[in-house]
Design an enzyme around this catalytic site. Structure first.
Site, PDB file in Angstrom:
ATOM      1  N   ASP A   1       0.842  -1.201   0.000  1.00 40.54           N
ATOM      2  CA  ASP A   1       0.000   0.000   0.000  1.00 40.54           C
ATOM      3  C   ASP A   1       0.878   1.252   0.000  1.00 40.54           C
ATOM      4  O   ASP A   1       0.741   2.120  -0.855  1.00 40.54           O
ATOM      5  CB  ASP A   1      -0.924  -0.002   1.229  1.00 40.54           C
ATOM      6  CG  ASP A   1      -1.759  -1.257   1.302  1.00 40.54           C
ATOM      7  OD1 ASP A   1      -2.624  -1.428   0.430  1.00 40.54           O
ATOM      8  OD2 ASP A   1      -1.523  -2.080   2.204  1.00 40.54           O
TER       9      ASP A   1
ATOM     10  N   TYR B   1       5.605 -14.547  -0.227  1.00 41.48           N
ATOM     11  CA  TYR B   1       4.961 -14.843   1.050  1.00 41.48           C
ATOM     12  C   TYR B   1       5.343 -16.269   1.447  1.00 41.48           C
ATOM     13  O   TYR B   1       5.960 -16.997   0.658  1.00 41.48           O
ATOM     14  CB  TYR B   1       3.433 -14.750   0.911  1.00 41.48           C
ATOM     15  CG  TYR B   1       2.954 -13.447   0.319  1.00 41.48           C
ATOM     16  CD1 TYR B   1       3.130 -12.250   1.013  1.00 41.48           C
ATOM     17  CD2 TYR B   1       2.337 -13.400  -0.928  1.00 41.48           C
ATOM     18  CE1 TYR B   1       2.692 -11.046   0.475  1.00 41.48           C
ATOM     19  CE2 TYR B   1       1.888 -12.198  -1.473  1.00 41.48           C
ATOM     20  CZ  TYR B   1       2.081 -11.026  -0.769  1.00 41.48           C
ATOM     21  OH  TYR B   1       1.658  -9.838  -1.306  1.00 41.48           O
TER      22      TYR B   1
ATOM     23  N   GLN C   1      13.409   1.719  -1.181  1.00 38.26           N
ATOM     24  CA  GLN C   1      12.661   1.326  -2.375  1.00 38.26           C
ATOM     25  C   GLN C   1      13.375   1.573  -3.701  1.00 38.26           C
ATOM     26  O   GLN C   1      13.373   0.696  -4.579  1.00 38.26           O
ATOM     27  CB  GLN C   1      11.289   2.008  -2.368  1.00 38.26           C
ATOM     28  CG  GLN C   1      10.328   1.353  -3.326  1.00 38.26           C
ATOM     29  CD  GLN C   1       9.035   2.120  -3.450  1.00 38.26           C
ATOM     30  OE1 GLN C   1       8.990   3.337  -3.463  1.00 38.26           O
ATOM     31  NE2 GLN C   1       7.942   1.390  -3.530  1.00 38.26           N
TER      32      GLN C   1
ATOM     33  N   ARG D   1       5.986 -10.558  -5.672  1.00 40.11           N
ATOM     34  CA  ARG D   1       4.692 -10.803  -5.013  1.00 40.11           C
ATOM     35  C   ARG D   1       3.854  -9.518  -5.039  1.00 40.11           C
ATOM     36  O   ARG D   1       4.315  -8.474  -5.518  1.00 40.11           O
ATOM     37  CB  ARG D   1       4.943 -11.243  -3.572  1.00 40.11           C
ATOM     38  CG  ARG D   1       5.412 -10.113  -2.673  1.00 40.11           C
ATOM     39  CD  ARG D   1       5.727 -10.585  -1.256  1.00 40.11           C
ATOM     40  NE  ARG D   1       5.615  -9.479  -0.320  1.00 40.11           N
ATOM     41  CZ  ARG D   1       6.067  -9.501   0.931  1.00 40.11           C
ATOM     42  NH1 ARG D   1       6.669 -10.583   1.388  1.00 40.11           N
ATOM     43  NH2 ARG D   1       5.894  -8.460   1.722  1.00 40.11           N
ATOM     44  N   GLY D   2       2.651  -9.597  -4.472  1.00 40.58           N
ATOM     45  CA  GLY D   2       1.840  -8.403  -4.214  1.00 40.58           C
ATOM     46  C   GLY D   2       1.556  -7.591  -5.455  1.00 40.58           C
ATOM     47  O   GLY D   2       1.071  -8.103  -6.459  1.00 40.58           O
ATOM     48  N   GLU D   3       1.848  -6.301  -5.377  1.00 38.06           N
ATOM     49  CA  GLU D   3       1.534  -5.417  -6.506  1.00 38.06           C
ATOM     50  C   GLU D   3       2.772  -4.672  -7.028  1.00 38.06           C
ATOM     51  O   GLU D   3       3.113  -4.761  -8.205  1.00 38.06           O
ATOM     52  CB  GLU D   3       0.460  -4.404  -6.080  1.00 38.06           C
ATOM     53  CG  GLU D   3       0.139  -3.407  -7.165  1.00 38.06           C
ATOM     54  CD  GLU D   3      -1.194  -2.704  -7.006  1.00 38.06           C
ATOM     55  OE1 GLU D   3      -2.137  -3.277  -6.428  1.00 38.06           O
ATOM     56  OE2 GLU D   3      -1.300  -1.558  -7.483  1.00 38.06           O
ATOM     57  N   ASP D   4       3.440  -3.965  -6.146  1.00 38.37           N
ATOM     58  CA  ASP D   4       4.510  -3.103  -6.656  1.00 38.37           C
ATOM     59  C   ASP D   4       5.704  -3.894  -7.179  1.00 38.37           C
ATOM     60  O   ASP D   4       6.240  -3.591  -8.250  1.00 38.37           O
ATOM     61  CB  ASP D   4       4.957  -2.116  -5.561  1.00 38.37           C
ATOM     62  CG  ASP D   4       5.887  -1.057  -6.122  1.00 38.37           C
ATOM     63  OD1 ASP D   4       5.480  -0.343  -7.057  1.00 38.37           O
ATOM     64  OD2 ASP D   4       7.038  -0.958  -5.657  1.00 38.37           O
ATOM     65  N   SER D   5       6.136  -4.937  -6.455  1.00 38.06           N
ATOM     66  CA  SER D   5       7.288  -5.709  -6.950  1.00 38.06           C
ATOM     67  C   SER D   5       6.909  -6.479  -8.219  1.00 38.06           C
ATOM     68  O   SER D   5       7.751  -6.701  -9.099  1.00 38.06           O
ATOM     69  CB  SER D   5       7.819  -6.662  -5.869  1.00 38.06           C
ATOM     70  OG  SER D   5       6.833  -7.566  -5.452  1.00 38.06           O
TER      71      SER D   5
HETATM   72  O1  TRH Z   1       4.501  -6.163   0.422  1.00 38.45           O
HETATM   73  P1  TRH Z   1       3.552  -6.725  -0.536  1.00 38.45           P
HETATM   74  O2  TRH Z   1       3.137  -8.094  -0.316  1.00 38.45           O
HETATM   75  O3  TRH Z   1       2.284  -5.807  -0.622  1.00 38.45           O
HETATM   76  C1  TRH Z   1       0.949  -6.277  -0.741  1.00 38.45           C
HETATM   77  C2  TRH Z   1       0.339  -6.012  -2.047  1.00 38.45           C
HETATM   78  O4  TRH Z   1       0.496  -4.701  -2.420  1.00 38.45           O
HETATM   79  C3  TRH Z   1      -1.118  -6.323  -2.024  1.00 38.45           C
HETATM   80  O5  TRH Z   1      -1.694  -6.028  -3.253  1.00 38.45           O
HETATM   81  C4  TRH Z   1      -1.761  -5.521  -0.967  1.00 38.45           C
HETATM   82  O6  TRH Z   1      -3.096  -5.800  -0.898  1.00 38.45           O
HETATM   83  C5  TRH Z   1      -1.104  -5.856   0.309  1.00 38.45           C
HETATM   84  O7  TRH Z   1       0.280  -5.568   0.239  1.00 38.45           O
HETATM   85  C6  TRH Z   1      -1.706  -5.090   1.433  1.00 38.45           C
HETATM   86  O8  TRH Z   1       4.201  -6.678  -2.003  1.00 38.45           O
HETATM   87  P2  TRH Z   1       4.516  -5.457  -2.982  1.00 38.45           P
HETATM   88  O9  TRH Z   1       3.257  -4.815  -3.486  1.00 38.45           O
HETATM   89  O10 TRH Z   1       5.428  -5.973  -3.972  1.00 38.45           O
HETATM   90  O11 TRH Z   1       5.265  -4.394  -2.088  1.00 38.45           O
HETATM   91  C7  TRH Z   1       6.559  -4.582  -1.641  1.00 38.45           C
HETATM   92  C8  TRH Z   1       7.283  -3.251  -1.664  1.00 38.45           C
HETATM   93  O12 TRH Z   1       8.490  -3.360  -0.938  1.00 38.45           O
HETATM   94  C9  TRH Z   1       7.654  -2.803  -3.058  1.00 38.45           C
HETATM   95  O13 TRH Z   1       7.437  -1.409  -3.175  1.00 38.45           O
HETATM   96  C10 TRH Z   1       9.148  -3.089  -3.157  1.00 38.45           C
HETATM   97  C11 TRH Z   1       9.544  -2.835  -1.725  1.00 38.45           C
HETATM   98  N1  TRH Z   1      10.813  -3.400  -1.304  1.00 38.45           N
HETATM   99  C12 TRH Z   1      11.845  -2.543  -0.958  1.00 38.45           C
HETATM  100  O14 TRH Z   1      11.691  -1.320  -1.052  1.00 38.45           O
HETATM  101  N2  TRH Z   1      13.014  -3.070  -0.508  1.00 38.45           N
HETATM  102  C13 TRH Z   1      13.230  -4.401  -0.401  1.00 38.45           C
HETATM  103  O15 TRH Z   1      14.329  -4.815  -0.006  1.00 38.45           O
HETATM  104  C14 TRH Z   1      12.170  -5.277  -0.774  1.00 38.45           C
HETATM  105  C15 TRH Z   1      12.366  -6.764  -0.695  1.00 38.45           C
HETATM  106  C16 TRH Z   1      10.981  -4.752  -1.207  1.00 38.45           C
END
Ligand code: TRH
Length: 390
Positions: A28, A205, A267, A283-287
């Site tokens: 988020d 996850y 990030q 996973r998730g959305e941004d990655s």
């Molecule tokens: O953390 P997430 O599992 O987030 C999830 C999803 O967004 C999902 O859709 C939402 O409903 C839920 O959260 C609440 O995965 P995501 O989206 O990939 O976000 C991870 C963020 O972390 C991404 O911006 C990349 C960042 N990141 C770093 O900045 N540094 C790191 O070392 C790593 C491993 C990730």
């Protein structure tokens, strides 16, 4: 789509408030922080970001001090959204108001939006989905039941007619200039592995398929170097190697598998991990989005939802991504993604056989995805159109 104008002609710098509630994980705030930075840096907007959990935010941006009620980082004003009713110490309403992922704006803020002249452009930013219906609902307005306000629903997506996904203007250049050799020395402390080794990054996850996949990598006839950011999958690594934990800085080896664990990085540096690897698990959305811009084959661990509501989203993304692949490669990717998301056992050897085709597809898919315009640019264009209409 060409880069849209970010300001209404003759207008002052636009002010934008983004409200973000952290549900869980990093996605988020990950999306909101990326959007906030981009609106500031590329469109010149004055951005204020309300976030309810500054500790999670601090992980993505170590500059953020979790104890401060108000601060600034990378040109963005950050307000600790300390209670649902809190709307900043002085109530000021921006030209553009973005509520992320249906978080509820403070009532006092909505009431003040209704009193403002001109009314702000109010946008609800939805979660990303590659499903077809998204284009039909993108930017649909919805009148407020009590106030003379209209909210539009901005749908990120993977196809034409949607809001697209975030992509910074300088991303491709940064990727092309990435110095992999230095990264390996600095981050891992070794020379960059040769082509005979497959480098895999693993951001996921907890996953019941992890054991089977780790065993395949260990027993395979081709060496695998695995890069694992510390997090929810770390327990599986620890169990596999019979260790009490698998934390940042640790490494372990079993036959053909060599693993390194990493600490969480800010990030903007996350992309480097994806650029350093040959195949990325995200996973998730941004990655998930970043893996697509990395132009490498990737595997998506989708955020699991109740009643398997995530399965159509997984299949919709697969349909976009695999559309131009030959049937054998398409089936291999589809089976592997399904297995990694709970249906079946992943078959690494099968996926690996299709690596050349997947590499070619990854680059072409990134071009297709870029053709719908980036989310921040699309959003700025919608705002500009709304403002010139009134
Ligand atoms: O953390 P997430 O599992 O987030 C999830 C999803 O967004 C999902 O859709 C939402 O409903 C839920 O959260 C609440 O995965 P995501 O989206 O990939 O976000 C991870 C963020 O972390 C991404 O911006 C990349 C960042 N990141 C770093 O900045 N540094 C790191 O070392 C790593 C491993 C990730």
């Amino acid at each position: 789509m060409s880069t849209p104008p970010s300001k209404v002609p003759g207008a002052q710098e636009l002010a934008c408030d983004i409200f973000c509630a952290v549900i869980d994980n990093f996605g988020d705030i990950g999306v909101c922080w990326r959007l906030a930075r981009q609106l500031r840096a590329e469109h010149g907007w004055r951005v204020r970001l309300f976030v309810d959990d500054l500790t999670v935010f601090h992980a993505l941006c170590p500059e953020v001090d979790a104890t401060l009620p108000r601060q600034e980082a990378m040109g963005v004003v950050i307000e600790h959204w300390r209670a649902p009713a809190h709307a900043g110490d002085t109530l000021s309403i921006a030209d553009v108001v973005i509520e992320a992922f249906a978080c509820e704006l403070p009532r006092v803020y909505i009431a003040a939006m209704a009193r403002r002249d001109p009314k702000p452009v109010w946008i609800n930013l939805e979660y990303l989905s590659g499903e077809d219906w998204v284009a039909d609902f993108h930017m649909r307005p919805s009148p407020h039941p009590r106030y003379p306000l209209e909210k539009s629903f901005f749908f990120p997506g993977l196809g034409a007619g949607t809001g697209g996904v975030l992509k910074e203007r300088d991303l491709d250049t940064r990727r092309e200039r990435f110095d992999a050799a230095s990264w390996w020395r600095e981050r891992v402390g070794i020379e960059r592995p040769g082509d005979e080794q497959t480098v895999v990054s693993l951001f996921a996850y907890e996953n019941p398929s992890a054991d089977a996949l780790l065993a395949q990598w260990r027993d395979g006839d081709a060496p695998v170097v695995l890069l694992v950011p510390e997090g929810r999958i770390s327990g599986a690594l620890a169990r596999f190697f019979g260790l009490p934990g698998f934390t940042a800085g640790m490494s372990a080896r079993a036959d053909a598998l060599q693993v390194y664990a990493f600490g969480f990085v800010e990030q903007p540096r996350f992309d480097e991990l994806l650029w350093a690897a040959d195949i990325n698990f995200v996973r998730g959305e941004d990655s998930f989005v970043r893996a697509q811009w990395a132009n490498k084959p990737f595997v998506w661990h989708i955020y699991p939802q109740a009643d398997n509501a995530h399965v159509p989203k997984l299949d919709a993304a697969l349909a976009h991504y695999t559309r131009a692949l030959a049937p054998a490669a398409r089936n291999a990717v589809t089976r592997f993604w399904h297995a990694w998301n709970g249906a079946g056992t992943p078959d690494w050897a099968e996926l690996r056989r299709h690596r050349p085709a997947l590499e070619a597809r990854a680059a072409r898919w990134a071009e297709e995805l870029a053709s719908i315009g980036d989310l921040a640019g699309n959003l700025a264009a919608h705002v500009a159109a709304r403002m010139t209409r009134r």
